[in-house]
Design a protein around this motif. Structure first.
Motif, mmCIF file in Angstrom:
data_model
loop_
_atom_site.group_PDB
_atom_site.id
_atom_site.type_symbol
_atom_site.label_atom_id
_atom_site.label_comp_id
_atom_site.label_asym_id
_atom_site.label_seq_id
_atom_site.Cartn_x
_atom_site.Cartn_y
_atom_site.Cartn_z
ATOM 1 N N ARG A 6 0.945 -1.686 -0.308
ATOM 2 C CA ARG A 6 -0.022 0.048 0.013
ATOM 3 C C ARG A 6 0.941 1.413 -0.010
ATOM 4 O O ARG A 6 0.569 2.126 -0.834
ATOM 5 N N VAL A 7 2.165 1.016 0.572
ATOM 6 C CA VAL A 7 2.475 2.563 0.752
ATOM 7 C C VAL A 7 3.767 2.815 -0.413
ATOM 8 O O VAL A 7 3.531 4.042 -0.529
ATOM 9 N N GLY A 8 3.650 1.521 -0.668
ATOM 10 C CA GLY A 8 4.632 1.441 -2.124
ATOM 11 C C GLY A 8 3.692 1.820 -3.088
ATOM 12 O O GLY A 8 4.793 3.087 -3.609
ATOM 13 N N ASP A 9 3.066 1.908 -2.942
ATOM 14 C CA ASP A 9 2.018 2.334 -4.500
ATOM 15 C C ASP A 9 2.141 3.416 -4.369
ATOM 16 O O ASP A 9 1.427 4.117 -5.727
ATOM 17 N N THR A 13 2.694 6.238 -7.158
ATOM 18 C CA THR A 13 1.190 7.451 -7.608
ATOM 19 C C THR A 13 1.351 8.152 -7.622
ATOM 20 O O THR A 13 0.664 9.172 -8.137
ATOM 21 N N ALA A 14 1.156 9.038 -5.960
ATOM 22 C CA ALA A 14 1.147 10.321 -6.079
ATOM 23 C C ALA A 14 2.890 10.709 -6.360
ATOM 24 O O ALA A 14 2.063 12.639 -6.530
ATOM 25 N N LEU A 15 3.552 10.584 -5.987
ATOM 26 C CA LEU A 15 5.130 10.377 -6.230
ATOM 27 C C LEU A 15 5.779 10.907 -7.350
ATOM 28 O O LEU A 15 6.411 10.937 -8.155
ATOM 29 N N GLY A 16 5.401 9.876 -7.864
ATOM 30 C CA GLY A 16 6.119 9.302 -9.536
ATOM 31 C C GLY A 16 7.045 8.768 -9.383
ATOM 32 O O GLY A 16 7.671 9.097 -10.295
ATOM 33 N N LEU A 17 7.479 8.033 -7.890
ATOM 34 C CA LEU A 17 8.815 7.478 -8.032
ATOM 35 C C LEU A 17 9.125 6.243 -8.516
ATOM 36 O O LEU A 17 7.213 5.384 -8.713
ATOM 37 N N ALA A 93 7.410 24.822 -0.565
ATOM 38 C CA ALA A 93 7.198 23.579 -0.015
ATOM 39 C C ALA A 93 5.771 23.306 -0.200
ATOM 40 O O ALA A 93 4.755 23.583 -0.319
ATOM 41 N N LEU A 94 5.454 21.975 -0.304
ATOM 42 C CA LEU A 94 4.088 21.979 -0.017
ATOM 43 C C LEU A 94 3.748 20.074 0.246
ATOM 44 O O LEU A 94 5.225 19.567 0.150
ATOM 45 N N TYR A 95 3.588 20.185 0.946
ATOM 46 C CA TYR A 95 3.004 18.988 2.351
ATOM 47 C C TYR A 95 2.625 17.894 2.548
ATOM 48 O O TYR A 95 0.958 18.089 1.840
ATOM 49 N N LEU A 96 2.341 17.105 2.778
ATOM 50 C CA LEU A 96 1.798 15.699 2.522
ATOM 51 C C LEU A 96 2.186 14.795 3.826
ATOM 52 O O LEU A 96 3.395 14.850 4.129
ATOM 53 N N ALA A 97 1.202 13.315 3.789
ATOM 54 C CA ALA A 97 1.496 12.351 4.540
ATOM 55 C C ALA A 97 1.838 11.296 3.683
ATOM 56 O O ALA A 97 0.420 10.933 2.837
ATOM 57 N N ASP A 98 2.494 9.962 4.065
ATOM 58 C CA ASP A 98 2.319 8.622 3.236
ATOM 59 C C ASP A 98 0.838 7.978 3.969
ATOM 60 O O ASP A 98 0.589 8.682 4.757
ATOM 61 N N PRO A 99 0.659 6.358 3.619
ATOM 62 C CA PRO A 99 -1.064 6.133 4.390
ATOM 63 C C PRO A 99 -0.019 5.554 5.309
ATOM 64 O O PRO A 99 -1.136 5.420 6.211
ATOM 65 N N GLU A 100 1.318 5.459 5.479
ATOM 66 C CA GLU A 100 0.811 5.295 7.224
ATOM 67 C C GLU A 100 1.318 6.519 8.374
ATOM 68 O O GLU A 100 2.117 6.604 9.110
ATOM 69 N N GLY A 101 0.997 8.523 7.402
ATOM 70 C CA GLY A 101 1.906 9.063 8.801
ATOM 71 C C GLY A 101 3.276 9.217 8.563
ATOM 72 O O GLY A 101 3.417 10.584 9.379
ATOM 73 N N ASN A 102 3.692 9.667 7.026
ATOM 74 C CA ASN A 102 5.323 9.820 7.390
ATOM 75 C C ASN A 102 4.703 10.486 6.776
ATOM 76 O O ASN A 102 4.783 10.958 5.658
ATOM 77 N N GLY A 103 5.786 11.741 7.214
ATOM 78 C CA GLY A 103 5.612 13.501 6.696
ATOM 79 C C GLY A 103 6.522 13.146 5.391
ATOM 80 O O GLY A 103 6.907 12.143 5.315
ATOM 81 N N ILE A 104 6.148 14.072 4.344
ATOM 82 C CA ILE A 104 6.699 14.030 3.004
ATOM 83 C C ILE A 104 6.213 15.924 2.419
ATOM 84 O O ILE A 104 5.400 16.102 2.568
#
Length: 254
Positions: A6-9, A13-17, A93-104
């Motif tokens: 889930r996190v890898g996806d 999809t979100a960051l385009g890595l 800067a723009l801020y978000l978090a991954d599905p487990e709450g890790n900040g990005i």
């Protein structure tokens, strides 16, 4: 991670890595074949508390403002929730978090000749960012993380600022670039920051105990001389860790 798939996806999809490798327990993601982040699965690990020491955010630096604008359109179209947006004087800067709450953080730098200095430090702020203006800078649609995308910095939560500065500045040898309310920024080569520490949510936090989701280690890349200098200042024991248990791996630049 509790859920590697889930996190890898999300990072794809979100960051385009790009997914560069995946053995079922660890997956690496990056841009243009360059690894930027490794995700490791531990289904039984307790979820990291936002008040503990550890990761505040991993910051992905895009090559241009047009790229940031394209990503902002992508976020709006795919309904990626933003947690914040700031003009930091040296960056946008723009801020978000991954599905487990890790900040990005996803950001771009302003040209260095636009940075200002005061009292030997680089001036930074947290000002309003005009999202419409950023979005208008896009010249193409988002097609994934562009060539030249890197991890520009890693921002950490710590329990106290003084021991953090002793480790990041004295042991790792990074210059203090800015003392900010509740935070300290560190960089090398004149950059505004490669590392940062703050106590905004984690004041008084002690060392991390046992396995938990969140940050495991940070890789620092440098010349052979830079790595040798860090090792000469560090305690003899291995691995190299900060006062809250975050491991730093040293590797030589290509």
């Amino acid at each position: 991670m509790n859920d590697l798939t889930r996190v890898g996806d999300f990072y794809q999809t979100a960051l385009g890595l790009e997914k560069l490798s995946d053995d079922g327990t660890e997956a690496r993601f990056g841009a243009s074949g360059r690894s930027l982040i490794a995700l490791r699965q531990d289904k039984s690990a307790p979820r990291h508390s936002p008040r503990e020491a550890g990761l505040f955010h991993t910051a992905f630096l895009l090559p241009s403002r047009a790229d940031l604008g394209a990503w902002l359109h992508h976020a709006a179209e795919t309904r990626i929730p933003l947690q914040g947006a700031s003009d930091h004087l040296v960056s946008e800067a723009l801020y978000l978090a991954d599905p487990e709450g890790n900040g990005i953080e996803i950001y771009i730098d302003r040209p260095r000749d636009q940075w200002t200095h005061r009292g030997g430090e680089i001036e930074m702020a947290t000002n309003h960012l005009d999202l419409q203006d950023v979005a208008s800078s896009a010249t193409t649609r988002w097609k994934g993380a562009p060539k030249g995308t890197v991890v520009g910095h890693v921002h950490l939560q710590v329990g106290r600022l003084d021991p953090a500065e002793a480790f990041y500045a004295e042991t790792l040898g990074m210059a203090v670039t800015n003392h900010y309310p509740g935070a300290t920024f560190y960089g090398s080569g004149g950059y505004h920051h490669h590392l940062a520490s703050n106590i905004w949510n984690s004041r008084g936090a002690g060392p991390r105990n046992g396995p938990a989701t969140g940050l495991t280690e940070i890789e620092l890349r440098g010349t052979a001389a830079e790595i040798a200098a860090i090792r000469s200042r560090a305690p003899a024991e291995t691995p190299l860790t900060d006062p809250w248990g975050t491991t730093f791996t040293l590797s030589q630049k290509d």
